[in-house]
Design a protein around this motif. Structure first.
Motif, PDB file in Angstrom:
ATOM      1  N   ILE B 198       0.840  -1.203   0.000  1.00  0.00           N
ATOM      2  CA  ILE B 198       0.000   0.000   0.000  1.00  0.00           C
ATOM      3  C   ILE B 198       0.873   1.250   0.000  1.00  0.00           C
ATOM      4  N   PHE B 199       1.938   1.185   0.786  1.00  0.00           N
ATOM      5  CA  PHE B 199       2.824   2.351   0.855  1.00  0.00           C
ATOM      6  C   PHE B 199       3.428   2.668  -0.501  1.00  0.00           C
ATOM      7  N   PHE B 200       4.015   1.622  -1.122  1.00  0.00           N
ATOM      8  CA  PHE B 200       4.749   1.906  -2.354  1.00  0.00           C
ATOM      9  C   PHE B 200       3.840   2.160  -3.552  1.00  0.00           C
ATOM     10  N   SER B 201       2.658   1.486  -3.581  1.00  0.00           N
ATOM     11  CA  SER B 201       1.876   1.665  -4.807  1.00  0.00           C
ATOM     12  C   SER B 201       0.768   2.709  -4.668  1.00  0.00           C
ATOM     13  N   ILE B 202       0.376   3.064  -3.446  1.00  0.00           N
ATOM     14  CA  ILE B 202      -0.690   4.061  -3.315  1.00  0.00           C
ATOM     15  C   ILE B 202      -0.197   5.349  -2.656  1.00  0.00           C
ATOM     16  N   ILE B 203       0.418   5.203  -1.505  1.00  0.00           N
ATOM     17  CA  ILE B 203       0.757   6.385  -0.708  1.00  0.00           C
ATOM     18  C   ILE B 203       1.928   7.156  -1.314  1.00  0.00           C
ATOM     19  N   LEU B 204       2.980   6.429  -1.662  1.00  0.00           N
ATOM     20  CA  LEU B 204       4.183   7.118  -2.146  1.00  0.00           C
ATOM     21  C   LEU B 204       3.916   7.987  -3.383  1.00  0.00           C
ATOM     22  N   PRO B 205       3.165   7.468  -4.377  1.00  0.00           N
ATOM     23  CA  PRO B 205       2.900   8.320  -5.548  1.00  0.00           C
ATOM     24  C   PRO B 205       2.128   9.599  -5.189  1.00  0.00           C
ATOM     25  N   LEU B 206       1.368   9.559  -4.087  1.00  0.00           N
ATOM     26  CA  LEU B 206       0.617  10.753  -3.676  1.00  0.00           C
ATOM     27  C   LEU B 206       1.478  11.727  -2.885  1.00  0.00           C
ATOM     28  N   SER B 207       2.691  11.288  -2.526  1.00  0.00           N
ATOM     29  CA  SER B 207       3.482  12.043  -1.547  1.00  0.00           C
ATOM     30  C   SER B 207       4.470  13.029  -2.148  1.00  0.00           C
ATOM     31  N   VAL B 208       4.477  13.150  -3.481  1.00  0.00           N
ATOM     32  CA  VAL B 208       5.526  13.963  -4.102  1.00  0.00           C
ATOM     33  C   VAL B 208       5.633  15.367  -3.490  1.00  0.00           C
ATOM     34  N   PRO B 209       4.511  16.098  -3.304  1.00  0.00           N
ATOM     35  CA  PRO B 209       4.675  17.450  -2.758  1.00  0.00           C
ATOM     36  C   PRO B 209       5.336  17.467  -1.387  1.00  0.00           C
ATOM     37  N   ILE B 210       4.933  16.541  -0.531  1.00  0.00           N
ATOM     38  CA  ILE B 210       5.471  16.574   0.828  1.00  0.00           C
ATOM     39  C   ILE B 210       6.908  16.071   0.852  1.00  0.00           C
ATOM     40  N   ILE B 211       7.263  15.207  -0.095  1.00  0.00           N
ATOM     41  CA  ILE B 211       8.668  14.794  -0.190  1.00  0.00           C
ATOM     42  C   ILE B 211       9.519  16.004  -0.563  1.00  0.00           C
ATOM     43  N   VAL B 212       9.019  16.800  -1.506  1.00  0.00           N
ATOM     44  CA  VAL B 212       9.764  18.003  -1.903  1.00  0.00           C
ATOM     45  C   VAL B 212       9.919  18.939  -0.698  1.00  0.00           C
ATOM     46  N   VAL B 213       8.816  19.136   0.047  1.00  0.00           N
ATOM     47  CA  VAL B 213       8.880  20.011   1.223  1.00  0.00           C
ATOM     48  C   VAL B 213       9.925  19.494   2.212  1.00  0.00           C
ATOM     49  N   SER B 214       9.863  18.198   2.477  1.00  0.00           N
ATOM     50  CA  SER B 214      10.765  17.614   3.473  1.00  0.00           C
ATOM     51  C   SER B 214      12.226  17.702   3.026  1.00  0.00           C
ATOM     52  N   VAL B 215      12.468  17.395   1.750  1.00  0.00           N
ATOM     53  CA  VAL B 215      13.844  17.442   1.245  1.00  0.00           C
ATOM     54  C   VAL B 215      14.392  18.861   1.332  1.00  0.00           C
ATOM     55  N   ILE B 216      13.585  19.837   0.942  1.00  0.00           N
ATOM     56  CA  ILE B 216      14.053  21.218   0.955  1.00  0.00           C
ATOM     57  C   ILE B 216      14.306  21.690   2.375  1.00  0.00           C
ATOM     58  N   TRP B 217      13.360  21.369   3.248  1.00  0.00           N
ATOM     59  CA  TRP B 217      13.509  21.784   4.650  1.00  0.00           C
ATOM     60  C   TRP B 217      14.773  21.175   5.257  1.00  0.00           C
ATOM     61  N   GLN B 218      14.931  19.874   5.094  1.00  0.00           N
ATOM     62  CA  GLN B 218      16.086  19.199   5.667  1.00  0.00           C
ATOM     63  C   GLN B 218      17.381  19.699   5.043  1.00  0.00           C
ATOM     64  N   PHE B 219      17.348  19.899   3.730  1.00  0.00           N
ATOM     65  CA  PHE B 219      18.555  20.384   3.063  1.00  0.00           C
ATOM     66  C   PHE B 219      18.980  21.728   3.652  1.00  0.00           C
ATOM     67  N   THR B 220      18.019  22.632   3.796  1.00  0.00           N
ATOM     68  CA  THR B 220      18.334  23.959   4.328  1.00  0.00           C
ATOM     69  C   THR B 220      18.841  23.852   5.764  1.00  0.00           C
ATOM     70  N   GLN B 221      18.134  23.046   6.570  1.00  0.00           N
ATOM     71  CA  GLN B 221      18.531  22.910   7.969  1.00  0.00           C
ATOM     72  C   GLN B 221      19.939  22.334   8.109  1.00  0.00           C
ATOM     73  N   VAL B 222      20.183  21.242   7.394  1.00  0.00           N
ATOM     74  CA  VAL B 222      21.443  20.540   7.589  1.00  0.00           C
ATOM     75  C   VAL B 222      22.596  21.328   6.969  1.00  0.00           C
TER      76      VAL B 222
END
Lengths: 312, 293
Positions: B198-222
């Motif tokens: 369920i995670f890989f075939s349903i949830i993950l494809p829906l998560s692109v915006p929040i992945i971008v948010v998380s990557v950017i936030w973490q990148f800036t922080q770190v």
């Protein structure tokens, strides 16, 4: 229950699913297994380490940890330390100035930007870009701008006001205010974004009703809009207070705590004693005090958040 | 009479608009000023800096200061410029961002779609990790990294940033997944799909915006972190923020303000670029923690 029965008769026909009891058990445990490492990490590296620091603060440790119990000796030493008091009073001055100015500037900019401004997105991104910078970069830039020889002072001299002096950076009385100047530059745009989001969430019909009743725009802002931003004020305050207590990089880059220790904050005090002056016990005690300051600020916030989410 | 008052208010509102735009433009100048000063100072020669002032433009564009900041400026005892430290930062920021985002996604998924007894408590406990001042974990962490033999290493910094960044990424993903309708997962469960499927075939494809948010936030922080860098690394293993601070505070010979400014811009460039390219997501990350619910 019904749905399961129904689908178990129809679904396998469409898509054959191999089931085994062991897989089901594993599947039931997977969510917990996935969260477990983070949970354990948090337990050890957050809660365990806080406890460890608390223990260290009760020992006479200097260069190396020494786990002999020494009672509150380090806390006594801490509150006998003139530099710690300076750091605390600086935190009060810096925190107060930083929070009040950020809230005022943030609210004003948000209200101005909420007047159906053309190019709003562009302006907003200019106000916010400092948040993307490291405090070290901000400190370096402002150290140069506030440079008593070549900075703002020289600029104003070149404009013809030759008697103007501006040497806060090297004046022990004023050095902490330079930290406010730079910190406000970095963080006020963020507060603006929070307020703007809050303003956009206000129901237009209330404002229209007030207008129909003949209220002027300033009155509407004062009596309706700003009071309804209370939650934004609250969360902005918490975030800013949190930034203030943790402020470390900016001071290191801008003044390095100086001149003398006139712009020290608790975070720079802790770093200095724990890692450069080999006073681990005293450093741990100051870290515990920092934690308590944050707790005193954050706990009321968490409490009200929980109440809100429970009622809402 | 009525017409008069309308004309009057129209004139007043025009003036009002003018004042608002004027104020907004002035504030823009205030926010842009430090960036302008940094850039123009970095392009001047030292003589020009002494002769001119903050706002004077460079006579000709010189890149010497940039070359020196990158290649040969002294950061304490070493004089190799920022280049090595820049790559140090890249080498621990990339894994730290990727790993903490993955952990956040899994945690957020498990904590929202598969609530178990105590899952809210677990989430609450993790969230406290976002609030503590890190000073309170520095001394034990320094001991631990030393004992594990990963003090002053890329691995050590990755470890620290993942451990203390995971709480934030979990918060992002959880708050995002709460908005996904339960029916979606329920239907998949009925069809016999398991947790991972369920995670890989349903949830993950829906998560692109929040992945971008998380990557950017973490990148800036770190990338922007200084505290962990200065405490847990030394010498030529330090991240760029620490190296920049050393460069600016190295007091041998003439103070080269143009080199300082070029170095500051180099250190700021990656996060600034991310902001320019994906500012929308950056702002979303900033406000996600603040105005949740």
């Amino acid at each position: 229950m019904n749905a399961t029965v129904l689908s178990s008769t129809t679904a396998p026909a469409a898509r054959p699913v191999r089931r085994c009891r062991w897989c089901d058990t594993l599947d039931a445990w997977l969510p917990k297994l996935v969260v477990a490492p983070t949970f354990v990490c948090s337990l050890v590296f957050v809660y365990g380490y806080i406890l460890w620091t608390a223990v260290l603060s009760l020992t006479p440790s200097r260069l190396l940890p020494n786990y002999e119990f020494a009672g509150l000796v380090q806390y006594e030493a801490l509150f006998d330390n003139e530099r710690w008091w300076q750091a605390l009073s600086n935190l009060a001055v810096f925190g107060g100035g930083f929070i009040v100015i950020c809230l005022a500037v943030g609210l004003l900019l948000a209200v101005l930007l909420d007047q159906k401004i053309r190019a709003e997105g562009f302006i907003r991104s200019i106000y916010l870009y400092p948040m993307a910078l490291s405090f070290i970069v901000t400190g370096t830039a402002w150290k140069w701008i506030l440079n008593p020889e070549f900075g703002i002072e020289k600029l104003v001299h070149d404009w013809g006001f030759t008697s103007f002096t501006f040497d806060w950076l090297i004046d022990p009385e004023w050095s902490i205010y330079t930290v406010i100047v730079a910190a406000v530059w970095q963080s006020s745009g963020f507060v603006m974004a929070l307020f703007l989001a809050g303003l956009r969430g206000i129901d237009d019909s209330i404002i229209k009703a007030a207008q129909v009743d003949g209220a002027s725009m300033p009155t509407i802002y004062r009596r309706i809009i700003i009071p309804s931003l209370r939650p934004v004020f609250f969360s902005s305050f918490m975030i800013l207070a949190h930034i203030a207590v943790k402020s470390f990089d900016l001071v290191m880059a801008l003044t390095n705590g100086g001149p003398g220790f006139s712009s020290d904050l608790p975070a720079t005090f802790m770093y200095s004693f724990a890692f450069t002056r080999n006073q681990i016990g005293l450093g741990a005690a100051s870290a515990m005090m920092m934690l308590m300051i944050v707790v005193a600020v954050v706990v009321p916030f968490m409490y009200s958040e929980m109440r809100r989410s429970r009622h809402g | 009479m009525a017409d008069m008052s309308v004309a009057h208010t129209a004139g007043a509102s025009k003036l009002g608009r003018f004042i608002i735009y004027g104020l907004l433009a002035l504030v823009c100048l205030y926010y842009l000023m430090p960036l302008f000063v940094m850039l123009s100072t970095s392009l001047k020669s030292l003589d020009e800096i002494r002769a001119g002032n903050l706002l004077s433009l460079p006579g000709e564009f010189r890149t010497d200061a940039w070359v020196k900041a990158w290649d040969s400026a002294c950061t304490g005892v070493q004089c190799g410029g920022l280049k090595g430290f820049f790559w140090n930062s890249v080498s621990f920021v990339v894994p730290a961002v990727v790993i903490s985002t993955m952990i956040g996604a899994f945690n957020g998924y498990a904590l929202t779609m598969y609530r178990f007894r105590g899952s809210d408590l677990v989430f609450g406990m993790l969230m406290i990790g976002c609030f503590i001042p890190f000073q309170v974990v520095l001394l034990p962490m320094a001991q631990t990294l030393g004992a594990l033999g990963i003090a002053n290493s890329t691995l050590g910094l990755v470890f620290v940033h993942v451990v203390y960044g995971a709480a934030f990424t979990t918060l992002f993903f959880r708050n995002y997944y709460v908005t996904i309708p339960d029916e979606l997962v329920k239907a998949a469960k009925i069809d016999g799909a398991g947790f991972l499927r369920i995670f890989f075939s349903i949830i993950l494809p829906l998560s692109v915006p929040i992945i971008v948010v998380s990557v950017i936030w973490q990148f800036t922080q770190v990338w922007n972190d200084f505290l962990f860098g200065v405490v847990f690394s030394s010498g030529d293993r330090q991240p760029i923020t620490v190296a920049l601070n050393n460069l600016v505070n190295t007091s041998t010979g003439v103070k080269e303000y143009n080199v300082d400014m070029a170095a500051a811009i180099i250190a700021a460039l990656p996060t600034l670029l991310v902001y320019i390219v994906a500012g929308k997501y950056f702002v979303r990350g900033l406000t996600a923690g603040a105005v949740k619910g």
